[in-house]
Design a protein around this motif. Structure first.
Motif, PDB file in Angstrom:
ATOM      1  N   PHE A  87       2.536   4.878 -13.548  1.00 29.36           N
ATOM      2  CA  PHE A  87       1.797   5.404 -12.857  1.00 29.36           C
ATOM      3  C   PHE A  87       0.610   4.002 -12.663  1.00 29.36           C
ATOM      4  O   PHE A  87       0.373   3.007 -11.885  1.00 29.36           O
ATOM      5  CB  PHE A  87       0.428   6.503 -13.113  1.00 29.36           C
ATOM      6  N   ASN A  88       0.186   3.460 -13.917  1.00 32.19           N
ATOM      7  CA  ASN A  88       0.053   2.629 -13.896  1.00 32.19           C
ATOM      8  C   ASN A  88       0.436   1.541 -13.929  1.00 32.19           C
ATOM      9  O   ASN A  88       0.095  -0.081 -13.711  1.00 32.19           O
ATOM     10  CB  ASN A  88      -0.945   2.194 -15.394  1.00 32.19           C
ATOM     11  N   PHE A  89       2.119   1.374 -13.631  1.00 31.37           N
ATOM     12  CA  PHE A  89       2.710   0.164 -13.120  1.00 31.37           C
ATOM     13  C   PHE A  89       2.500  -0.006 -11.459  1.00 31.37           C
ATOM     14  O   PHE A  89       2.715  -0.879 -11.018  1.00 31.37           O
ATOM     15  CB  PHE A  89       4.213  -0.377 -13.160  1.00 31.37           C
ATOM     16  N   PHE A  90       2.356   1.107 -11.093  1.00 32.64           N
ATOM     17  CA  PHE A  90       1.794   1.821  -9.758  1.00 32.64           C
ATOM     18  C   PHE A  90       0.774   1.041  -8.822  1.00 32.64           C
ATOM     19  O   PHE A  90       0.595   0.526  -8.100  1.00 32.64           O
ATOM     20  CB  PHE A  90       2.385   2.958  -8.651  1.00 32.64           C
ATOM     21  N   VAL A  91      -0.001   1.653 -10.363  1.00 35.05           N
ATOM     22  CA  VAL A  91      -1.949   0.772  -9.452  1.00 35.05           C
ATOM     23  C   VAL A  91      -1.968   0.005  -8.649  1.00 35.05           C
ATOM     24  O   VAL A  91      -2.489  -0.842  -7.618  1.00 35.05           O
ATOM     25  CB  VAL A  91      -2.415   2.080 -10.181  1.00 35.05           C
ATOM     26  N   PRO A  92      -1.492  -1.488  -9.724  1.00 34.41           N
ATOM     27  CA  PRO A  92      -2.131  -2.884  -9.529  1.00 34.41           C
ATOM     28  C   PRO A  92      -1.025  -3.774  -8.082  1.00 34.41           C
ATOM     29  O   PRO A  92      -1.886  -4.344  -7.579  1.00 34.41           O
ATOM     30  CB  PRO A  92      -1.660  -3.824 -10.873  1.00 34.41           C
ATOM     31  N   ILE A  93      -0.469  -2.300  -7.986  1.00 38.24           N
ATOM     32  CA  ILE A  93       0.639  -3.557  -6.813  1.00 38.24           C
ATOM     33  C   ILE A  93       0.147  -3.818  -4.953  1.00 38.24           C
ATOM     34  O   ILE A  93       0.135  -3.747  -4.556  1.00 38.24           O
ATOM     35  CB  ILE A  93       1.665  -2.438  -6.406  1.00 38.24           C
ATOM     36  N   PHE A 111       0.553  -1.271  -0.326  1.00 40.74           N
ATOM     37  CA  PHE A 111       0.187  -0.010   0.165  1.00 40.74           C
ATOM     38  C   PHE A 111       0.830   0.875   0.072  1.00 40.74           C
ATOM     39  O   PHE A 111       0.592   2.828  -0.824  1.00 40.74           O
ATOM     40  CB  PHE A 111      -1.029  -0.198   1.063  1.00 40.74           C
ATOM     41  N   MET A 112       1.949   1.827   1.061  1.00 42.23           N
ATOM     42  CA  MET A 112       2.730   2.582   0.850  1.00 42.23           C
ATOM     43  C   MET A 112       3.613   2.775  -0.269  1.00 42.23           C
ATOM     44  O   MET A 112       3.726   3.934  -0.555  1.00 42.23           O
ATOM     45  CB  MET A 112       3.090   2.411   2.219  1.00 42.23           C
ATOM     46  N   PHE A 113       4.075   1.688  -0.697  1.00 43.65           N
ATOM     47  CA  PHE A 113       4.924   1.788  -1.978  1.00 43.65           C
ATOM     48  C   PHE A 113       3.855   2.275  -3.054  1.00 43.65           C
ATOM     49  O   PHE A 113       4.253   2.916  -3.522  1.00 43.65           O
ATOM     50  CB  PHE A 113       5.236   0.831  -2.439  1.00 43.65           C
ATOM     51  N   SER A 114       2.821   1.537  -3.071  1.00 41.49           N
ATOM     52  CA  SER A 114       1.752   1.463  -4.113  1.00 41.49           C
ATOM     53  C   SER A 114       1.702   3.784  -3.755  1.00 41.49           C
ATOM     54  O   SER A 114       1.572   4.676  -5.441  1.00 41.49           O
ATOM     55  CB  SER A 114       0.822   0.519  -4.073  1.00 41.49           C
ATOM     56  N   GLY A 115       1.048   3.881  -2.951  1.00 41.52           N
ATOM     57  CA  GLY A 115       1.088   5.180  -2.707  1.00 41.52           C
ATOM     58  C   GLY A 115       1.640   6.661  -3.138  1.00 41.52           C
ATOM     59  O   GLY A 115       1.807   7.013  -3.426  1.00 41.52           O
ATOM     60  N   ALA A 116       3.430   5.947  -2.915  1.00 42.63           N
ATOM     61  CA  ALA A 116       4.078   7.054  -3.076  1.00 42.63           C
ATOM     62  C   ALA A 116       3.886   7.439  -4.219  1.00 42.63           C
ATOM     63  O   ALA A 116       4.637   8.302  -5.271  1.00 42.63           O
ATOM     64  CB  ALA A 116       5.320   6.398  -2.092  1.00 42.63           C
ATOM     65  N   GLY A 117       4.203   6.116  -4.883  1.00 38.74           N
ATOM     66  CA  GLY A 117       4.647   5.796  -6.515  1.00 38.74           C
ATOM     67  C   GLY A 117       3.651   6.886  -7.430  1.00 38.74           C
ATOM     68  O   GLY A 117       3.850   7.054  -7.944  1.00 38.74           O
ATOM     69  N   MET A 118       2.395   6.907  -6.905  1.00 39.14           N
ATOM     70  CA  MET A 118       1.092   7.359  -7.793  1.00 39.14           C
ATOM     71  C   MET A 118       1.308   8.933  -7.043  1.00 39.14           C
ATOM     72  O   MET A 118       1.352   9.715  -7.805  1.00 39.14           O
ATOM     73  CB  MET A 118       0.126   6.509  -7.543  1.00 39.14           C
ATOM     74  N   SER A 119       1.083   9.721  -6.177  1.00 37.96           N
ATOM     75  CA  SER A 119       1.420  10.219  -5.484  1.00 37.96           C
ATOM     76  C   SER A 119       2.939  11.168  -6.627  1.00 37.96           C
ATOM     77  O   SER A 119       2.681  12.208  -6.762  1.00 37.96           O
ATOM     78  CB  SER A 119       2.197  10.358  -4.129  1.00 37.96           C
ATOM     79  N   LEU A 120       3.846  11.020  -6.602  1.00 32.10           N
ATOM     80  CA  LEU A 120       5.061  11.469  -7.245  1.00 32.10           C
ATOM     81  C   LEU A 120       4.432  11.082  -8.767  1.00 32.10           C
ATOM     82  O   LEU A 120       4.615  12.199  -9.329  1.00 32.10           O
ATOM     83  CB  LEU A 120       6.790  10.302  -7.362  1.00 32.10           C
ATOM     84  N   CYS A 121       4.083  10.557  -9.593  1.00 30.51           N
ATOM     85  CA  CYS A 121       3.971  10.468 -10.900  1.00 30.51           C
ATOM     86  C   CYS A 121       2.648  11.735 -11.320  1.00 30.51           C
ATOM     87  O   CYS A 121       2.093  12.543 -12.283  1.00 30.51           O
ATOM     88  CB  CYS A 121       2.757   8.643 -11.196  1.00 30.51           C
TER      89      CYS A 121
END
Length: 313
Positions: free
Chosen positions: A180-186, A143-153
């Motif tokens: 962004f679509n890499f981070f979402v499904p994680i 969750f945290m990895f995905s959220g941080a990545g999406m925010s940066l994107c």
């Protein structure tokens, strides 16, 4: 629809109906252990004990009460998680990627559709990352990895889209949409649905899951209705909203969401009942529990036995 008959029935449902032997057989298939193994026997005992403790019929209004089970806390966790899933930007990119490529970036209609199809295909492929990591690193880290990545994107998209006509910015925007679509499904294309069922109390699992899904699709509707107007009125600034919401995911998960990996549903009930505050529950969830300690002990003993055999040889 045909393959559903190949899936074993829920052991908890079978136990609830009094079919304990069938429940044991089903649980052994899910755990890939012998029916009389320690793990299956231990979990069956926990299921039976939980059923005895929840003999009283649960009411939906119990979701709004705390009590020893912390029902309301768990309910809020489920609702907030599904809210974050919609307002992190996943639905914006999935539903309006063609519009973004064509209107925001000025690409041709044909190129916009090609990139949109490629983008969603890439999203599907990226989902296998979560499949391979969810039981290795746990729900919280994903969750945290995905959220941080999406925010940066999203922040990067706000910057690049604010520069219309700049070719380099266009290329960068396309890159960040794909990233962004890499981070979402994680973390937010499966893990969020699983997590809700894992934290829900046994007696209110169906009710809590149903309410959380209603909340999920309500915000889905809101995002779909708001997005066209927002893109026309505030343009690139709209992405800042998603960047901020997605940026809130790591601290929210870190502070309030307990880890569920490796715990049975009954063990999650015990975890919530054993502690009084959300912070204490989160801290306790990060410590190795009984099953993990038993597994580690078993592995150590197996290695010791193997060494003894080698020494004798």
């Amino acid at each position: 629809m045909a393959s559903i008959y190949l899936i074993p029935e829920s052991p908890r449902w079978l136990a609830k109906k009094g079919a304990y032997e069938q429940a044991r057989q089903s649980l052994s298939l899910f755990r890939d252990r012998e029916p009389d193994s320690f793990e299956v026997t231990n979990e069956m005992a926990a299921i039976e004990l939980a059923l005895e403790g929840s003999a009283k019929a649960a009411r939906k209004r119990d979701l709004f009460t705390m009590g020893p089970e912390k029902n309301f806390y768990r309910f809020v966790l489920a609702l907030v998680l599904q809210f974050l899933q919609q307002w992190c930007g996943s639905n914006l990119i999935s539903s309006y990627s063609t519009t973004i490529f064509q209107e925001s970036l000025g690409l041709s209609s044909e190129m916009a559709r090609i990139l949109s199809g490629a983008c969603l295909t890439w999203k599907f492929c990226s989902a296998f990352v979560a499949f391979a990591t969810i039981d290795r690193f746990g729900r919280r880290k994903l969750f945290m990895f995905s959220g941080a990545g999406m925010s940066l994107c999203m922040m990067s998209l706000a910057i690049t889209i604010s520069m219309p006509g700049d070719k380099s910015a266009q290329y960068a925007s396309v890159f960040f949409v794909f990233l962004f679509n890499f981070f979402v499904p994680i973390g937010f294309m499966g893990c969020n649905y699983l997590y809700v069922t894992e934290i829900a109390p046994s007696s209110l699992r169906m009710a809590m899951t149903s309410f959380s899904m209603t909340n999920h699709w309500t915000w889905n509707f809101v995002v779909l209705m708001v997005t066209p107007v927002a893109l026309d009125t505030i343009g690139y600034q709209y992405y800042i909203i998603y960047a901020v919401v997605a940026g809130c995911i790591p601290p929210i998960i870190f502070l309030f969401y307990p880890e569920t990996m490796g715990r049975s549903l009954e063990q999650m009930d015990e975890l919530f009942e054993a502690h009084t505050s959300p912070f204490a529950i989160v801290r306790a969830s990060l410590k190795p529990h009984a099953n993990q300690l038993e597994q580690l002990t078993g592995e150590v003993e197996a290695k010791e036995q193997a060494l003894q055999i080698e020494n004798k040889a």
